[in-house]
Design a protein around this motif. Structure first.
Motif, PDB file in Angstrom:
ATOM      1  N   UNK A   1       6.661  14.590  -9.221  1.00  0.00           N
ATOM      2  CA  UNK A   1       7.402  15.752  -9.270  1.00  0.00           C
ATOM      3  C   UNK A   1       8.618  15.388  -9.110  1.00  0.00           C
ATOM      4  N   UNK A   2       9.702  16.230 -10.104  1.00  0.00           N
ATOM      5  CA  UNK A   2      10.924  15.894  -9.827  1.00  0.00           C
ATOM      6  C   UNK A   2      11.670  16.410  -8.587  1.00  0.00           C
ATOM      7  N   UNK A   3      12.519  15.516  -8.300  1.00  0.00           N
ATOM      8  CA  UNK A   3      13.417  15.497  -6.977  1.00  0.00           C
ATOM      9  C   UNK A   3      12.526  15.717  -5.518  1.00  0.00           C
ATOM     10  N   UNK A   4      11.037  15.139  -5.760  1.00  0.00           N
ATOM     11  CA  UNK A   4      10.344  15.117  -4.282  1.00  0.00           C
ATOM     12  C   UNK A   4      10.971  14.098  -3.428  1.00  0.00           C
ATOM     13  N   UNK A   5      11.215  14.387  -2.259  1.00  0.00           N
ATOM     14  CA  UNK A   5      11.748  13.515  -1.386  1.00  0.00           C
ATOM     15  C   UNK A   5      10.911  12.442  -0.904  1.00  0.00           C
ATOM     16  N   UNK A   6      11.298  11.181  -0.865  1.00  0.00           N
ATOM     17  CA  UNK A   6      10.542  10.166  -0.469  1.00  0.00           C
ATOM     18  C   UNK A   6      10.081  10.185   0.600  1.00  0.00           C
ATOM     19  N   UNK A   7       8.911   9.702   0.988  1.00  0.00           N
ATOM     20  CA  UNK A   7       8.170   9.815   2.405  1.00  0.00           C
ATOM     21  C   UNK A   7       8.403   8.294   3.094  1.00  0.00           C
ATOM     22  N   UNK A   8       8.632   8.174   4.380  1.00  0.00           N
ATOM     23  CA  UNK A   8       8.420   6.954   5.074  1.00  0.00           C
ATOM     24  C   UNK A   8       9.791   6.446   5.087  1.00  0.00           C
ATOM     25  N   UNK A   9      10.877   7.105   4.604  1.00  0.00           N
ATOM     26  CA  UNK A   9      12.119   6.265   4.650  1.00  0.00           C
ATOM     27  C   UNK A   9      13.008   7.166   5.645  1.00  0.00           C
ATOM     28  N   UNK A  10      13.452   6.378   6.730  1.00  0.00           N
ATOM     29  CA  UNK A  10      14.269   6.948   7.754  1.00  0.00           C
ATOM     30  C   UNK A  10      15.641   6.790   7.679  1.00  0.00           C
ATOM     31  N   UNK A  11      16.093   6.586   6.519  1.00  0.00           N
ATOM     32  CA  UNK A  11      17.564   6.271   6.229  1.00  0.00           C
ATOM     33  C   UNK A  11      18.167   7.670   5.742  1.00  0.00           C
TER      34      UNK A  11
ATOM     35  N   UNK B   1       9.212   2.113  -3.868  1.00  0.00           N
ATOM     36  CA  UNK B   1      10.305   0.997  -3.369  1.00  0.00           C
ATOM     37  C   UNK B   1      10.046   1.078  -1.798  1.00  0.00           C
ATOM     38  N   UNK B   2      10.050   2.174  -1.368  1.00  0.00           N
ATOM     39  CA  UNK B   2       9.788   2.546   0.186  1.00  0.00           C
ATOM     40  C   UNK B   2       8.285   2.219   0.674  1.00  0.00           C
ATOM     41  N   UNK B   3       7.320   2.221  -0.101  1.00  0.00           N
ATOM     42  CA  UNK B   3       6.138   1.650   0.105  1.00  0.00           C
ATOM     43  C   UNK B   3       5.932   0.298   0.171  1.00  0.00           C
ATOM     44  N   UNK B   4       6.628  -0.415  -0.646  1.00  0.00           N
ATOM     45  CA  UNK B   4       6.932  -1.870  -0.649  1.00  0.00           C
ATOM     46  C   UNK B   4       7.632  -2.399   0.587  1.00  0.00           C
ATOM     47  N   UNK B   5       8.829  -1.654   0.473  1.00  0.00           N
ATOM     48  CA  UNK B   5       9.783  -2.161   1.429  1.00  0.00           C
ATOM     49  C   UNK B   5      10.990  -2.626   0.491  1.00  0.00           C
TER      50      UNK B   5
ATOM     51  N   UNK C   1       0.920  -1.114  -0.049  1.00  0.00           N
ATOM     52  CA  UNK C   1       0.032  -0.167  -0.005  1.00  0.00           C
ATOM     53  C   UNK C   1       0.844   1.239   0.015  1.00  0.00           C
ATOM     54  N   UNK C   2       0.129   2.294  -0.390  1.00  0.00           N
ATOM     55  CA  UNK C   2       1.030   3.700  -0.445  1.00  0.00           C
ATOM     56  C   UNK C   2       1.040   4.159   1.015  1.00  0.00           C
ATOM     57  N   UNK C   3       1.606   5.209   1.334  1.00  0.00           N
ATOM     58  CA  UNK C   3       1.862   5.940   2.426  1.00  0.00           C
ATOM     59  C   UNK C   3       0.664   6.122   3.063  1.00  0.00           C
TER      60      UNK C   3
END
Length: 700
Positions: A424-434, A468-472, A408-410
């Motif tokens: 959107x270009x260069x949009x920071x990914x969400x849900x990634x704590x790295x 990729x972050x949403x899936x893991x 699922x999405x965030x």
């Protein structure tokens, strides 16, 4: 009596006290000569007997010389035609049973007609040969087949008394330890036939391009005639010697008739079998070297043969490669890339490298492999190397992972081909704590709100990094490995960058993974080898594993999305295949590599074009190559893919994909290349939408 008178007979008178000696009787001269001759012969017999006993005791059967045991490994296409042979000695040992009876009889007629009925040595023939040599009638050894085999296998070719003595005693001993058939088999496998061919099998290939078991009587007689003077009797190389060669060939056939191995009628009907023109030794040039090394690595890494055993030679390796498809791959690369290279005008052209692999999705059989322009010029195999990023050709694995894991999405929406993401270009990914990760799209284009399907068509980095972050990232990595990428693939890391193809898999690795998608999610490890034999014994090969790597719905839904890439997206050049196809483009960072990975229901193929400095080996951008400002996966790689696939599958009816789509993908087949309107308000965590802009393929 006067002193001056001469003495008279009987004077002075005999002294009666001295006994009278009988006169000496001289022996006759012939008797003396006979006694001397007898003594000489007796001494010679004693010396010869002693010498024979001494020689027999002192001369042992040695180990075989290195040249006699050296063999090459022979590599064959799936249809049995030869690809290449490696090793310095052109020899492939064959069992006597594989040599036709007529060919065996021809050799016996030429070299030793009494082989099966006479001892290992023929003293009379040896004396006759020595006499003819001394009297100028030509160097003649007078050796039997057994002696010739001893010379070939245990000793050497030098003409010395010492070698002849050793040959004599070893032949006698060998005759006691081995059967006639064993000796004859060894002789056929060690004799020199010219054209660098040792043994009857290599000779059959060199002169008639066939296996020994397929030789006919006329061809066997010609090869047998070569044993006397291989170079002189090669009528293709020395046409002026044709009369002598024909005379020798007729002599062999006449000998077969005399020994009742051939009927006069069959002899009369036999025509001279002209050998093919001698071909220059090509060794491992062209694609041969790449194929040989790929097969060697495949066999040793799978544990079928260890490297040391393989290096000893003597293996007959039938690959899964299909000659027509292999030729089609080479032709496509030559036409689409190699023929267009002009380093004088385009300096980047000297950096161009191409690699690729094609796999039958149903079986995992590798049917074609392109390693480079020529193994003798560029020895690194571009089909198996793992040092170039695969770029966005990796993105289908992210989508498959999302579908397989019901991700699922965030904000909790199921990920399907119709799910909206912010492009959107260069949009920071969400849900990634790295840390912050904000990848750029190709040419910094912003797409705004866009469906997964459309984001795949245009290869939008911002969407796939977030997915990729949403899936893991760990789940994405796991799915990629399940599909076929090796677990030790360099840079296959569990981070958002995994979506953009930072991993450096090979073209062959990628072809295996895409073949799994083509096969409805069922994975079969690729195989390059059908059969391996050595000295007639077949080696056991591992049974390829087949398993359902991901669900059919996940694989088929991904296929449906990838069809859009070919129909309306960045891979439209692949439409030249002329049949239903799915695929994905990819471009590595700084345009150092461009990829097209695609498949039909019948064939999965990956093509990559890479930049490498020929002097330093450093990876180089392909800007300006082929006179183009940039090289991306939708360009030459997709063009090669289209031409190759069209030719490789010519003669086969085009097949449609039989897809079972997953939930949420029902409208996928009916979707047009017009993107649906974005929702009125942005969803949480997916910034404001922007107008979509067209752009070429991306780089991570």
């Amino acid at each position: 009596m006067s002193v001056d008178q001469p003495p008279q007979p009987g004077w002075p008178p005999r002294d009666p006290t001295v006994p009278v000696r009988p006169p000496k009787v001289r022996k006759s001269r012939p008797r003396r000569l006979l006694r001397m001759l007898f003594g000489t012969l007796l001494l010679a017999a004693v010396l010869l007997t002693g010498g024979f006993i001494t020689g027999y005791l002192l001369v042992d059967i040695p180990t075989a010389n290195a040249a006699a045991t050296a063999q090459s490994n022979v590599y064959l296409y799936a249809d049995g035609t030869q690809i290449a042979r490696d090793g310095e000695v052109d020899r492939e040992n064959v069992r006597l049973a594989r040599v036709p009876r007529a060919v065996r009889h021809a050799v016996l007629a030429a070299e030793d007609r009494d082989f099966y009925s006479q001892p290992a040595v023929d003293p009379k023939a040896m004396v006759r040969g020595a006499w003819n040599t001394l009297t100028g009638k030509g160097r003649q050894s007078g050796s039997t087949i057994t002696q010739q085999y001893v010379k070939n296998y245990y000793l050497g070719q030098e003409q010395t008394v010492t070698r002849k003595v050793k040959e004599f005693f070893i032949a006698i001993k060998l005759h006691r330890e081995k059967s006639k058939n064993e000796i004859f088999e060894g002789y056929l496998n060690t004799s020199y036939f010219g054209r660098s061919a040792y043994g009857i099998q290599a000779a059959a290939r060199a002169y008639y391009d066939k296996d020994a078991e397929d030789l006919d009587t006329a061809q066997g007689a010609y090869l047998a005639s070569l044993l006397k003077a291989p170079t002189a009797y090669d009528v293709a190389t020395h046409p002026q010697n044709r009369p002598k060669a024909l005379a020798r060939w007729r002599y062999v056939l006449d000998g077969m008739v005399k020994e009742r191995w051939l009927t006069p009628a069959a002899r009369s009907a036999t025509a001279f079998p002209a050998p093919r023109t001698a071909r220059p030794a090509t060794g491992l040039s062209g694609q041969r070297g790449y194929i040989v090394k790929a097969v060697e690595d495949h066999l040793t890494s799978s544990g079928v043969i260890d490297a040391k055993t393989l290096a000893r030679g003597g293996h007959r390796i039938t690959t899964t490669l299909e000659r027509s498809k292999q030729d089609a791959f080479v032709a496509a690369v030559d036409e689409q890339v190699m023929s267009r290279l002009d380093p004088a005008r385009n300096p980047a052209d000297r950096f161009v490298r191409v690699g690729g692999a094609a796999i039958d999705p149903a079986t995992g059989r590798v049917v074609a492999l392109y390693g480079g322009v020529d193994y003798t010029r560029q020895f690194v195999n571009n089909a198996t190397r793992r040092d170039y990023q695969v770029g966005s050709a990796f993105k289908p694995f992210v989508l498959t992972a999302a579908l397989e894991n019901a991700a699922q999405t965030q904000d909790g929406r199921p990920i399907t081909p119709n799910t909206y993401y912010d492009g959107t270009n260069k949009r920071p990914v969400e849900g990634w704590d790295g840390g912050v990760y904000d990848p750029a799209n190709e040419d910094d284009v912003s797409y705004g709100e866009i469906t997964v399907r459309s984001a795949t068509d245009s290869s939008v980095n911002a969407v796939y990094a977030q997915m990729a972050v949403d899936v893991g990232p760990a789940e994405v990595k796991e799915t990629a490995i399940a599909l076929g990428l090796p677990p030790d693939t360099p840079d296959l890391n569990a981070s958002p960058s995994i979506a953009l193809g930072a991993a450096t898999a090979s073209a062959l690795d990628m072809a295996e993974a895409y073949a799994t998608l083509a096969n409805h999610g069922r994975h079969s490890a690729y195989t390059l080898v059908d059969k391996v034999t050595r000295n007639g014994q077949e080696l056991e090969l591992p049974v390829p594993e087949s398993r359902q790597a991901v669900s059919r719905e996940a694989a088929d839904t991904t296929t449906a999305v990838l069809r859009g890439v070919v129909e309306t997206g960045t891979g439209t050049a692949a439409q030249s295949a002329g049949r239903p196809a799915a695929g994905k483009t990819g471009t590595a960072e700084d345009d150092r590599a461009a990829w097209f990975a695609g498949y039909t229901p019948d064939l999965a193929t990956v093509v990559t074009m890479m930049g490498q400095d020929p002097g330093t080996g450093e990876q180089k951008p392909l800007y300006g190559a082929l006179g183009e400002p940039r090289i991306n996966g939708g360009g030459p790689p997709a063009e090669i893919w289209g031409q190759f696939t069209r030719e490789a599958l010519s003669g086969m009816e085009p097949r449609e994909f039989e897809l079972q789509l997953g939930e949420g993908a029902e409208e996928l087949e009916e979707a047009t290349d017009e993107h649906p309107e974005p929702p009125e308000a942005p969803r949480p965590g997916h910034g404001p939408g922007r107008d979509r802009q067209d752009g070429p393929d991306e780089r991570p």
